[in-house]
Motif scaffolding. Structure first.
Motif, mmCIF file in Angstrom:
data_model
loop_
_atom_site.group_PDB
_atom_site.id
_atom_site.type_symbol
_atom_site.label_atom_id
_atom_site.label_comp_id
_atom_site.label_asym_id
_atom_site.label_seq_id
_atom_site.Cartn_x
_atom_site.Cartn_y
_atom_site.Cartn_z
ATOM 1 N N ARG A 113 0.848 -1.197 0.000
ATOM 2 C CA ARG A 113 0.000 0.000 0.000
ATOM 3 C C ARG A 113 0.880 1.242 0.000
ATOM 4 O O ARG A 113 1.758 1.382 0.851
ATOM 5 C CB ARG A 113 -0.899 0.040 1.245
ATOM 6 C CG ARG A 113 -1.818 -1.156 1.418
ATOM 7 C CD ARG A 113 -2.602 -1.050 2.727
ATOM 8 N NE ARG A 113 -3.313 -2.278 3.028
ATOM 9 C CZ ARG A 113 -4.567 -2.542 2.645
ATOM 10 N NH1 ARG A 113 -5.238 -1.632 1.947
ATOM 11 N NH2 ARG A 113 -5.141 -3.684 2.962
ATOM 12 N N GLY A 114 0.608 2.130 -0.941
ATOM 13 C CA GLY A 114 1.262 3.432 -0.941
ATOM 14 C C GLY A 114 0.318 4.542 -0.551
ATOM 15 O O GLY A 114 0.747 5.657 -0.251
ATOM 16 N N ILE A 149 3.973 0.436 2.460
ATOM 17 C CA ILE A 149 4.028 -0.571 3.519
ATOM 18 C C ILE A 149 3.583 -1.926 2.983
ATOM 19 O O ILE A 149 2.790 -2.021 2.048
ATOM 20 C CB ILE A 149 3.174 -0.177 4.744
ATOM 21 C CG1 ILE A 149 1.708 0.088 4.320
ATOM 22 C CG2 ILE A 149 3.765 1.047 5.433
ATOM 23 C CD1 ILE A 149 0.780 0.396 5.493
ATOM 24 N N PHE A 150 4.117 -2.972 3.604
ATOM 25 C CA PHE A 150 3.764 -4.356 3.296
ATOM 26 C C PHE A 150 2.698 -4.786 4.282
ATOM 27 O O PHE A 150 2.932 -4.816 5.497
ATOM 28 C CB PHE A 150 5.010 -5.233 3.420
ATOM 29 C CG PHE A 150 4.761 -6.710 3.246
ATOM 30 C CD1 PHE A 150 4.238 -7.219 2.076
ATOM 31 C CD2 PHE A 150 5.087 -7.604 4.265
ATOM 32 C CE1 PHE A 150 4.029 -8.580 1.912
ATOM 33 C CE2 PHE A 150 4.895 -8.971 4.110
ATOM 34 C CZ PHE A 150 4.356 -9.461 2.924
ATOM 35 N N VAL A 189 8.686 -4.637 -6.151
ATOM 36 C CA VAL A 189 7.805 -4.642 -7.311
ATOM 37 C C VAL A 189 6.834 -3.466 -7.244
ATOM 38 O O VAL A 189 6.547 -2.811 -8.257
ATOM 39 C CB VAL A 189 7.052 -5.980 -7.420
ATOM 40 C CG1 VAL A 189 6.011 -5.929 -8.525
ATOM 41 C CG2 VAL A 189 8.041 -7.119 -7.683
ATOM 42 N N TYR A 190 6.333 -3.177 -6.040
ATOM 43 C CA TYR A 190 5.435 -2.029 -5.910
ATOM 44 C C TYR A 190 6.128 -0.734 -6.325
ATOM 45 O O TYR A 190 5.568 0.074 -7.081
ATOM 46 C CB TYR A 190 4.911 -1.887 -4.477
ATOM 47 C CG TYR A 190 4.095 -0.619 -4.317
ATOM 48 C CD1 TYR A 190 2.776 -0.561 -4.730
ATOM 49 C CD2 TYR A 190 4.675 0.544 -3.813
ATOM 50 C CE1 TYR A 190 2.040 0.610 -4.631
ATOM 51 C CE2 TYR A 190 3.955 1.725 -3.716
ATOM 52 C CZ TYR A 190 2.640 1.748 -4.122
ATOM 53 O OH TYR A 190 1.932 2.918 -4.049
ATOM 54 N N TYR A 191 7.332 -0.488 -5.829
ATOM 55 C CA TYR A 191 8.057 0.734 -6.176
ATOM 56 C C TYR A 191 8.236 0.850 -7.692
ATOM 57 O O TYR A 191 8.029 1.925 -8.276
ATOM 58 C CB TYR A 191 9.427 0.754 -5.500
ATOM 59 C CG TYR A 191 9.430 1.303 -4.093
ATOM 60 C CD1 TYR A 191 9.200 2.654 -3.857
ATOM 61 C CD2 TYR A 191 9.682 0.478 -2.994
ATOM 62 C CE1 TYR A 191 9.220 3.168 -2.565
ATOM 63 C CE2 TYR A 191 9.699 0.989 -1.701
ATOM 64 C CZ TYR A 191 9.463 2.327 -1.483
ATOM 65 O OH TYR A 191 9.476 2.841 -0.213
ATOM 66 N N ALA A 205 -2.294 2.939 -6.103
ATOM 67 C CA ALA A 205 -2.606 3.128 -4.693
ATOM 68 C C ALA A 205 -2.207 1.923 -3.853
ATOM 69 O O ALA A 205 -1.581 2.056 -2.799
ATOM 70 C CB ALA A 205 -4.099 3.417 -4.522
ATOM 71 N N ASP A 206 -2.586 0.749 -4.312
ATOM 72 C CA ASP A 206 -2.193 -0.482 -3.636
ATOM 73 C C ASP A 206 -2.317 -1.634 -4.617
ATOM 74 O O ASP A 206 -2.914 -1.496 -5.692
ATOM 75 C CB ASP A 206 -3.003 -0.738 -2.352
ATOM 76 C CG ASP A 206 -4.511 -0.764 -2.577
ATOM 77 O OD1 ASP A 206 -4.962 -1.256 -3.631
ATOM 78 O OD2 ASP A 206 -5.249 -0.296 -1.702
ATOM 79 N N THR A 207 -1.748 -2.760 -4.258
ATOM 80 C CA THR A 207 -1.767 -3.913 -5.152
ATOM 81 C C THR A 207 -1.465 -5.163 -4.350
ATOM 82 O O THR A 207 -0.972 -5.086 -3.215
ATOM 83 C CB THR A 207 -0.741 -3.743 -6.289
ATOM 84 O OG1 THR A 207 -0.923 -4.771 -7.260
ATOM 85 C CG2 THR A 207 0.685 -3.778 -5.773
#
Length: 299
Positions: A113-114, A149-150, A189-191, A205-207
């Protein structure tokens, strides 16, 4: 009660053994022991798989995942072996089928989540935490977090909710070393996805991701950074403090909870079929997300 309104009968293909019917994908095993994943056009919402499909959705998800896998390959390997159609498979499977490595899957939904929204927002409003991670005061729906955050979740069966859990609980269940690998890979991967999407005017936003092991190596599996597994927001319309416009199934959710649908999501009654205008609007959002991210036209 929830699940499938009308559970489909899987297509039988010589040389393939059907293993599982998921919310969106059918899973088979071929004679070489590889997995064959076929993405359908099914749509799920509020823990139900709806009776109405969204045309081209399965192909869009598959092709967008392949596009992302190419751009993430230096961070983590993925499970794709081939996009060739198995012998004897229906022609309709073209573009929606992946032949994949058979992995030892990790039973954790790896969520990054960002931005604060959804179940994370609900927990924050109660405890000022998400999955046990303390967050600053004053955040609202759509707020960007100080850092991504994870926030893992346990995997649920069709018709049931995934349940958010703490990192410490994941480490207890699968081991500290594996938990650390999952967190590192998920955030990396999110970044990457966030930065690529941002260049194209989209907020990631999140994944959520799924990982498995091929021997000792961690491998990215299932789909990746699609509108089914991620919240994509148009950056030029981002406004914290309200629900954000989104490239996903929001048209479906909004109609199902409207007076027009006549459906009470708290009841045990299955949801009704979607009207054509909701189908068309939802398809258009999936296509728009694909085209904006990849820079290519959907045809």
């Amino acid at each position: 009660m929830s699940g499938f309104v009308e559970k489909p009968e899987p297509i039988q293909v010589p040389g393939l053994v059907h293993l599982h019917t998921g919310k969106v994908r059918e899973l088979y095993r071929n004679e070489a022991g590889d997995l064959v994943m076929v993405a359908s056009d099914r749509m799920s919402a509020y823990d139900w798989v709806l009776p109405t499909e969204i045309p081209d959705k399965g192909r869009i998800l598959t092709q967008l995942s392949l596009w992302w896998f190419d751009r993430l390959a230096d961070l983590v390997p993925n499970h794709v072996l081939s996009t060739e159609l198995p012998a004897g498979a229906p022609a309709d499977w073209a573009g929606r089928t992946l032949v994949c490595k058979s992995l030892q899957m990790v039973p954790v939904e790896c969520v990054a989540r960002g931005y604060l929204t959804g179940s994370g927002l609900a927990e924050y409003n109660e405890t000022r935490t998400v999955c046990g991670l303390a967050l600053p005061e004053g955040l609202v729906d759509g707020s960007e977090l100080p850092a991504p955050i994870f926030t893992p979740a346990t995997k649920a069966a069709v018709g049931e909710h995934d349940e958010n859990v703490s990192y410490e609980e994941v480490a207890r269940q699968i081991g500290a070393e594996t938990a650390a690998q999952l967190r590192q890979a998920t955030l990396a991967v999110y970044y990457r996805g966030r930065d690529i999407a941002r260049e194209r005017g989209i907020i990631l936003a999140d994944t959520k991701f799924e990982f498995g092991f091929d021997g000792d190596g961690l491998v990215l599996a299932d789909e990746v950074l699609t509108a089914d597994s991620s919240r994509f927001w148009p950056a030029d319309q981002w406004q914290p403090g309200r629900a954000q416009p989104s490239y996903d199934k929001q048209f479906v959710r909004d109609w199902l909870t409207s007076a027009e649908s006549g459906w009470d999501r708290r009841s045990e009654q299955p949801p009704p079929a979607l009207p054509q205008q909701v189908v068309d609007a939802t398809r258009a959002k999936y296509v728009e997300a694909y085209e904006r991210l990849t820079g290519t036209s959907w045809s």
